[in-house]
Design an enzyme around this catalytic site. Structure first.
Site: not given
Lengths: 216, 130
Positions: B8-9
């Protein structure tokens, strides 16, 4: 005359300076249709590139490009890391073993970079990405060489075509990247990636115009 | 046991998805996260993805779930850096991140094999695959 390894390194550093000078501008463009980090991310990446380049002695231009690409992958954070990283790594494979570049190599490098960005981003021309600056630049450069224009003249044409490509991205809807979530609301804004690509090409052109005339 | 990697970012999203999925079973599922950049910004980093894969890798296979586009690009770069034999047992699936991770953990706890878990997760793709 052609571009040698140390000139290529210098151009890479100059690209970093251009990116840094345009950090706020690129980030603002990204604020409108993305995640507001393009200028910041690329600046981080190219600062790391400058550090790595100062520590390498290699004359192999392929190795220089590969180092730039790997450093961008590891330090950018946003989509431009894998994209520019892959572009430079592909350019590195193209230029492996070379210690100088001529005009035909610029074609080979741009082709390799375009191939890398298409593969990594699954993007095509007209998706509102860096490709919309890069592909017209390559086409204009090749066309100019075919017409017998000097390399300097051809580079100028390439930069003009890249800028026209950036302007074209204002008219189209994003189909890739964070801007694609905005749908039609992305129309009217220029693509930050296409803009940074244009700035890089402009820097390369300027550097070549002052550093030397590549052989045809 | 099949392993899961969450890319994930945001580290918080990655750890949150892990926390939520871990609630589904008392078993210890091999589950690793790669979220954010080295210096704590939002974003993804291929090197971190690679370390996450290596930390849970087994020949039973790995499934990787990601959030947004460049997480996929960093993941692909990370996989390209793995030895070929491991690459063949690592699959990126395009299921929605949270639902996908929860489903993956449930399937693993039911001792489903890698191939069938991939099929289940790919069926959840709502058009995320590029």
């Amino acid at each position: 005359m052609s571009l040698n390894s140390s000139q290529v390194k210098k151009v890479m550093l100059e690209i970093g300076e251009t990116v840094e000078k345009n950090k706020e501008f690129l980030t603002e463009l990204d604020l409108a249709i993305g995640d507001a980090d393009h200028g910041i991310n690329l600046t981080k990446g190219f600062r790391a590139v400058a550090t790595k380049l100062s520590a390498t002695e290699t004359d192999d231009i392929g190795e220089i490009f590969t180092l730039v690409g790997m450093t961008l992958v590891g330090n950018v954070g946003g989509a431009s890391g894998p994209l520019y990283g892959t572009a430079f790594m592909r350019a590195g494979s193209y230029a492996a073993g070379k210690t100088s570049l001529i005009a035909d190599d610029f074609v080979g490098i741009l082709e390799a970079a375009i191939g890398g960005i298409k593969m990594r981003g699954k993007a095509e021309a007209g998706d509102k990405t860096m490709l919309d600056a890069l592909i017209p630049a390559l086409n204009a450069f090749q066309e100019a060489l075919k017409q017998g224009i000097t390399v300097h003249g051809a580079l100028t044409k390439a930069v003009e075509a890249a800028l026209a490509g950036v302007n074209y991205t204002k008219e189209i809807q994003a189909r890739k990247g964070r801007a694609s979530y905005l749908g039609a609301r992305s129309i009217g804004h220029q693509d930050p990636g296409a803009t940074s690509t244009y700035l890089m090409l402009r820097t390369i052109s300027k550097a070549v115009q002052t550093q030397g005339q590549p052989e045809k | 046991m099949v392993g899961v990697v969450i890319v994930s970012h945001s580290l918080k999203i990655a750890e949150g998805a892990k926390e939520l999925a871990s609630q589904m079973t008392p078993d210890r599922i091999p589950l690793a996260v790669a979220g954010g950049t080295k210096d704590g910004r939002l974003g993804t980093d291929a090197e971190q993805v690679r370390s996450a894969i290596e930390s849970v890798y087994s020949d039973d296979g790995i499934v990787i779930l990601y959030d947004l586009g460049s997480a996929l690009m960093s993941t692909e770069l990370a996989i390209e850096e793995l030895p070929a034999i491991q690459q063949a047992r690592v699959a990126v699936v395009h299921a929605p991140l949270v639902e996908g991770v929860v489903t993956a953990v449930v399937e693993i706890s039911l001792n489903k094999n890698w191939e069938s878990i991939i099929v289940t997760l790919q069926e959840m793709d709502f058009g995320k695959a590029p």
